[in-house]
Design a protein around this motif. Structure first.
Motif, PDB file in Angstrom:
ATOM      1  N   GLY A  83      -0.445   4.915   0.810  1.00 33.47           N
ATOM      2  CA  GLY A  83      -1.636   5.695   1.129  1.00 33.47           C
ATOM      3  C   GLY A  83      -2.867   4.838   0.880  1.00 33.47           C
ATOM      4  N   GLN A  84      -3.798   5.337   0.093  1.00 35.79           N
ATOM      5  CA  GLN A  84      -5.016   4.589  -0.219  1.00 35.79           C
ATOM      6  C   GLN A  84      -4.856   3.680  -1.438  1.00 35.79           C
ATOM      7  OE1 GLN A  84      -7.854   4.592   1.637  1.00 35.79           O
ATOM      8  NE2 GLN A  84      -6.585   5.743   3.078  1.00 35.79           N
ATOM      9  N   GLN A  85      -3.750   3.835  -2.144  1.00 39.18           N
ATOM     10  CA  GLN A  85      -3.543   3.071  -3.369  1.00 39.18           C
ATOM     11  C   GLN A  85      -2.671   1.842  -3.115  1.00 39.18           C
ATOM     12  OE1 GLN A  85      -1.904   6.319  -5.712  1.00 39.18           O
ATOM     13  NE2 GLN A  85      -3.848   6.470  -6.817  1.00 39.18           N
ATOM     14  N   PRO A 136      -7.777   3.160  -5.063  1.00 46.09           N
ATOM     15  CA  PRO A 136      -8.202   2.679  -3.746  1.00 46.09           C
ATOM     16  C   PRO A 136      -9.344   1.670  -3.871  1.00 46.09           C
ATOM     17  CG  PRO A 136      -8.079   5.082  -3.784  1.00 46.09           C
ATOM     18  CD  PRO A 136      -7.892   4.608  -5.201  1.00 46.09           C
ATOM     19  N   ARG A 187       0.836  -1.201   0.000  1.00 46.00           N
ATOM     20  CA  ARG A 187       0.000   0.000   0.000  1.00 46.00           C
ATOM     21  C   ARG A 187       0.866   1.244   0.000  1.00 46.00           C
ATOM     22  NH1 ARG A 187      -5.557  -0.388  -0.440  1.00 46.00           N
ATOM     23  NH2 ARG A 187      -5.752   1.369   0.940  1.00 46.00           N
TER      24      ARG A 187
END
Length: 168
Positions: A94-96, A166, A92
């Motif tokens: 962050g959100q990605q 995400p 991961r």
């Protein structure tokens, strides 16, 4: 046989959507299912292959994502000279979720980076292959809403990163 399989994979990927309804998956587990094949292939060329696999959640089609993984790792091993190294990683950011394959091969010149994603484009005639692998990767990534970026590895080889959106 490999070229026929590549053409079939390209045809599936060109549809622009995953072959099956997206389901929650972990890229690290998909890579893990193929690790032994990659290790054996790298060992035959005296290539040091390493895996840095952290949980990497995505929503997608497992069959297509395995094709993406296989094509990127196969290319890295194919273009890395004996005694070189290949590193496969995911996790991961962050959100990605990011999947990266880095090698110590000749790299991909900046002027050719867009072209390598076109069908039947090859950088040389010495390594074999059909020139379909990165076209397949591009189409599978696109079908999953992901972005593929080619860059330079720290030691001059290629680094190809696939960044997935995400998951919900």
């Amino acid at each position: 046989i490999r070229q026929v399989n590549q053409l079939l994979a390209l045809a599936r990927a060109r549809e622009g959507r995953p072959a099956t309804a997206p389901v929650p998956l972990d890229l690290a587990m998909l890579v893990g299912e193929s690790v032994q094949f990659f290790v054996e292939k790298a060992a035959r060329k005296d290539i040091d292959i390493g895996f840095e696999l952290d949980p990497a959640p995505v929503a997608g089609d497992a069959f297509g994502l395995r094709d993406l993984i296989d094509n990127l790792v196969d290319n890295a091993i194919r273009y890395t000279p004996p005694g070189g190294r290949v590193t496969v990683g995911c996790g991961r950011e962050g959100q990605q979720t990011r999947f990266t394959v880095e090698d110590s091969g000749p790299g991909i010149p900046a002027a050719r980076r867009a072209a390598v994603f076109e069908r039947f484009v090859r950088l040389d005639d010495k390594t074999g292959g059909s020139g379909l692998g990165l076209a397949i990767v591009r189409d599978i990534a696109s079908a999953h809403g992901a972005k593929v970026v080619v860059g330079d590895a720290d030691d001059g080889g290629a680094r190809i990163s696939v960044t997935f959106p995400p998951t919900v």
